[in-house]
Scaffold this motif. Structure first.
Motif, PDB file in Angstrom:
ATOM      1  N   ARG A 138      -1.756  23.160  37.286  1.00  0.00           N
ATOM      2  CA  ARG A 138      -2.766  23.676  36.354  1.00  0.00           C
ATOM      3  C   ARG A 138      -3.335  22.505  35.569  1.00  0.00           C
ATOM      4  O   ARG A 138      -2.609  21.553  35.259  1.00  0.00           O
ATOM      5  N   ASN A 139      -4.610  22.577  35.224  1.00  0.00           N
ATOM      6  CA  ASN A 139      -5.208  21.445  34.510  1.00  0.00           C
ATOM      7  C   ASN A 139      -4.441  21.162  33.216  1.00  0.00           C
ATOM      8  O   ASN A 139      -3.908  22.062  32.566  1.00  0.00           O
ATOM      9  N   ALA A 140      -4.400  19.881  32.856  1.00  0.00           N
ATOM     10  CA  ALA A 140      -3.525  19.412  31.772  1.00  0.00           C
ATOM     11  C   ALA A 140      -3.839  20.074  30.432  1.00  0.00           C
ATOM     12  O   ALA A 140      -2.924  20.396  29.664  1.00  0.00           O
ATOM     13  N   LYS A 141      -5.109  20.308  30.148  1.00  0.00           N
ATOM     14  CA  LYS A 141      -5.464  20.846  28.826  1.00  0.00           C
ATOM     15  C   LYS A 141      -4.979  22.279  28.658  1.00  0.00           C
ATOM     16  O   LYS A 141      -4.346  22.621  27.647  1.00  0.00           O
ATOM     17  N   ASP A 142      -5.273  23.123  29.635  1.00  0.00           N
ATOM     18  CA  ASP A 142      -4.791  24.508  29.551  1.00  0.00           C
ATOM     19  C   ASP A 142      -3.274  24.558  29.653  1.00  0.00           C
ATOM     20  O   ASP A 142      -2.621  25.395  29.018  1.00  0.00           O
ATOM     21  N   ASP A 162       3.707  21.323  14.984  1.00  0.00           N
ATOM     22  CA  ASP A 162       2.310  21.794  14.944  1.00  0.00           C
ATOM     23  C   ASP A 162       1.576  21.353  16.211  1.00  0.00           C
ATOM     24  O   ASP A 162       2.076  20.542  16.995  1.00  0.00           O
ATOM     25  N   TRP A 163       0.391  21.912  16.419  1.00  0.00           N
ATOM     26  CA  TRP A 163      -0.360  21.660  17.651  1.00  0.00           C
ATOM     27  C   TRP A 163      -0.660  20.174  17.849  1.00  0.00           C
ATOM     28  O   TRP A 163      -0.554  19.640  18.948  1.00  0.00           O
ATOM     29  N   ASN A 164      -1.006  19.493  16.776  1.00  0.00           N
ATOM     30  CA  ASN A 164      -1.389  18.081  16.880  1.00  0.00           C
ATOM     31  C   ASN A 164      -0.211  17.225  17.357  1.00  0.00           C
ATOM     32  O   ASN A 164      -0.352  16.405  18.270  1.00  0.00           O
ATOM     33  N   SER A 165       0.959  17.448  16.752  1.00  0.00           N
ATOM     34  CA  SER A 165       2.125  16.642  17.166  1.00  0.00           C
ATOM     35  C   SER A 165       2.596  17.050  18.561  1.00  0.00           C
ATOM     36  O   SER A 165       3.047  16.216  19.346  1.00  0.00           O
ATOM     37  N   PHE A 166       2.450  18.345  18.882  1.00  0.00           N
ATOM     38  CA  PHE A 166       2.821  18.812  20.218  1.00  0.00           C
ATOM     39  C   PHE A 166       1.939  18.144  21.276  1.00  0.00           C
ATOM     40  O   PHE A 166       2.433  17.678  22.303  1.00  0.00           O
ATOM     41  N   LEU A 167       0.645  18.096  21.015  1.00  0.00           N
ATOM     42  CA  LEU A 167      -0.280  17.505  21.987  1.00  0.00           C
ATOM     43  C   LEU A 167       0.046  16.029  22.212  1.00  0.00           C
ATOM     44  O   LEU A 167      -0.015  15.536  23.347  1.00  0.00           O
ATOM     45  N   GLN A 168       0.411  15.346  21.144  1.00  0.00           N
ATOM     46  CA  GLN A 168       0.783  13.928  21.287  1.00  0.00           C
ATOM     47  C   GLN A 168       2.035  13.800  22.155  1.00  0.00           C
ATOM     48  O   GLN A 168       2.109  12.932  23.030  1.00  0.00           O
ATOM     49  N   GLY A 266      -3.830  33.831  30.490  1.00  0.00           N
ATOM     50  CA  GLY A 266      -4.023  33.651  31.927  1.00  0.00           C
ATOM     51  C   GLY A 266      -5.432  33.224  32.304  1.00  0.00           C
ATOM     52  O   GLY A 266      -5.910  33.536  33.390  1.00  0.00           O
ATOM     53  N   LYS A 267      -6.087  32.489  31.404  1.00  0.00           N
ATOM     54  CA  LYS A 267      -7.489  32.102  31.645  1.00  0.00           C
ATOM     55  C   LYS A 267      -7.609  30.604  31.868  1.00  0.00           C
ATOM     56  O   LYS A 267      -6.692  29.843  31.602  1.00  0.00           O
ATOM     57  N   VAL A 268      -8.778  30.208  32.346  1.00  0.00           N
ATOM     58  CA  VAL A 268      -9.113  28.779  32.433  1.00  0.00           C
ATOM     59  C   VAL A 268     -10.080  28.483  31.291  1.00  0.00           C
ATOM     60  O   VAL A 268     -11.051  29.210  31.090  1.00  0.00           O
ATOM     61  N   GLY A 269      -9.795  27.434  30.512  1.00  0.00           N
ATOM     62  CA  GLY A 269     -10.719  27.026  29.455  1.00  0.00           C
ATOM     63  C   GLY A 269     -10.304  27.410  28.051  1.00  0.00           C
ATOM     64  O   GLY A 269     -11.020  27.130  27.088  1.00  0.00           O
ATOM     65  N   ASP A 270      -9.123  28.034  27.896  1.00  0.00           N
ATOM     66  CA  ASP A 270      -8.655  28.391  26.546  1.00  0.00           C
ATOM     67  C   ASP A 270      -8.395  27.146  25.704  1.00  0.00           C
ATOM     68  O   ASP A 270      -8.352  27.212  24.480  1.00  0.00           O
ATOM     69  N   TRP A 271      -8.251  26.002  26.356  1.00  0.00           N
ATOM     70  CA  TRP A 271      -8.046  24.742  25.624  1.00  0.00           C
ATOM     71  C   TRP A 271      -9.159  24.498  24.614  1.00  0.00           C
ATOM     72  O   TRP A 271      -8.939  23.878  23.569  1.00  0.00           O
ATOM     73  N   THR A 276      -9.505  19.872  19.012  1.00  0.00           N
ATOM     74  CA  THR A 276     -10.627  19.424  18.179  1.00  0.00           C
ATOM     75  C   THR A 276     -11.444  18.415  18.996  1.00  0.00           C
ATOM     76  O   THR A 276     -10.989  17.939  20.040  1.00  0.00           O
ATOM     77  N   VAL A 277     -12.621  18.091  18.524  1.00  0.00           N
ATOM     78  CA  VAL A 277     -13.465  17.105  19.215  1.00  0.00           C
ATOM     79  C   VAL A 277     -12.704  15.785  19.354  1.00  0.00           C
ATOM     80  O   VAL A 277     -12.679  15.164  20.419  1.00  0.00           O
ATOM     81  N   THR A 278     -12.067  15.352  18.261  1.00  0.00           N
ATOM     82  CA  THR A 278     -11.336  14.079  18.280  1.00  0.00           C
ATOM     83  C   THR A 278     -10.162  14.137  19.264  1.00  0.00           C
ATOM     84  O   THR A 278      -9.954  13.210  20.051  1.00  0.00           O
ATOM     85  N   GLN A 279      -9.404  15.222  19.217  1.00  0.00           N
ATOM     86  CA  GLN A 279      -8.280  15.373  20.146  1.00  0.00           C
ATOM     87  C   GLN A 279      -8.765  15.323  21.589  1.00  0.00           C
ATOM     88  O   GLN A 279      -8.137  14.691  22.455  1.00  0.00           O
ATOM     89  N   ASN A 280      -9.880  15.981  21.845  1.00  0.00           N
ATOM     90  CA  ASN A 280     -10.418  16.038  23.206  1.00  0.00           C
ATOM     91  C   ASN A 280     -10.822  14.651  23.698  1.00  0.00           C
ATOM     92  O   ASN A 280     -10.546  14.279  24.841  1.00  0.00           O
TER      93      ASN A 280
END
Length: 302
Positions: A138-142, A162-168, A266-271, A276-280
């Protein structure tokens, strides 16, 4: 405080810590039974369902279970939850049968067995017996978003933060079962020289489930009729699975559905609802570096 806790919470084991295990981030729930996992004896007709966590494992497990058994054993779908019909090879939770014991006790043929192990940790008997493997990516973002919500609601995972630390942490590969980048590319590279690996994409399944069931049937040499495959396509639609107590993990007691359902969207694109723009921007830059040496390509929208 303890007196106010619901009864089921009192028995919840403490959340595990991440540990470095042969160079891969893991927790003790997946390493405590390591000798038995590595010595697991596969059978030639076993089918291994391999994925990075939260990439469509249950979806594909259910499709395979229906392809093989919906005609032969129709009551199978209502008698046992999916996690008993398709054991999770490496799991070892106190007071539950281990994944290896569950797999060994299966009397079905083929046995359907799932794993989240990276390619280098797969028990060697699966290769020696030339078992077929269905890998879903599955794509990394989703995948990151789904993993985050999963970690929030299940007690056998480390605290997500939190989401920010999880993403890191996701970008750093400090996740249970290691780096997403290593996992998807490791399996992709093996597939190039191994004809018995069928590599699927979550995004393709969302786009056209029927087409992907056809490809899977072809890979497995299944003789399912068009009508049977159409029935399977209907049963495995996300909303139908979410309502199906034998498929939605609602009876698995280490999960808190009040925090988040096991089957969320179960969708594509929920990311797009999380980054955020910066995270992306940071994620895309990091992704290009990590994926520059592979031919593997993903879609983040369908």
């Amino acid at each position: 405080m303890a007196a106010d806790m619901p009864a089921d919470k009192k028995t919840m084991p403490p959340r595990p810590d991440l540990l470095d295990f042969h160079g891969v981030s893991m927790t003790h729930y997946f390493t405590d039974n390591w000798e038995k996992i590595q010595n697991f004896q596969a059978r030639p007709d076993d089918i291994l369902i391999a994925t990075y966590p939260k990439a469509g494992t249950t979806w594909v497990s259910y499709i395979l279970d229906l392809l093989y058994f919906s005609q032969k054993k129709p009551d199978r779908q209502t008698s046992n939850p999916i996690y008993e019909r398709v054991p999770f090879l490496e799991i070892m939770i106190p007071n539950h049968p281990s994944g290896t014991d569950l797999a060994d006790s299966l009397d079905s043929s083929p046995r359907l067995i799932k794993t989240h192990l990276p390619i280098q940790m797969i028990p060697k008997s699966f290769w020696e017996k030339k078992c077929r493997v269905v890998y879903v990516a599955r794509n990394a973002k989703d995948n990151a978003v789904s993993f985050f919500h999963f970690d929030r609601m299940t007690y056998v995972q480390p605290e997500p933060g939190d989401w920010n630390s999880f993403l890191q942490r996701f970008m750093d590969g400090k996740m249970v079962f290691g780096s997403w980048y290593d996992h998807v590319t490791g399996w992709w590279e093996r597939k190039q020289s191994h004809p018995k690996i069928h590599y699927m994409f979550f995004e393709d399944m969302v786009e056209d489930t029927g087409r992907e069931i056809d490809k899977l049937s072809s890979f497995l040499g299944s003789n399912s009729t068009a009508a049977a495959k159409e029935q399977i396509r209907h049963l495995v639609q996300f909303d139908n699975m979410k309502k199906n107590d034998m498929a939605n993990y609602s009876s698995f007691e280490t999960m808190d559905f009040k925090i988040s359902p096991f089957m969320r969207k179960g969708k594509v694109g929920d990311w797009k609802n999380h980054f955020t723009v910066t995270q992306n921007e940071q994620f895309d830059e990091d992704y290009k570096k990590k994926m520059k040496n592979t031919t593997l390509q993903f879609r983040t929208v369908v």
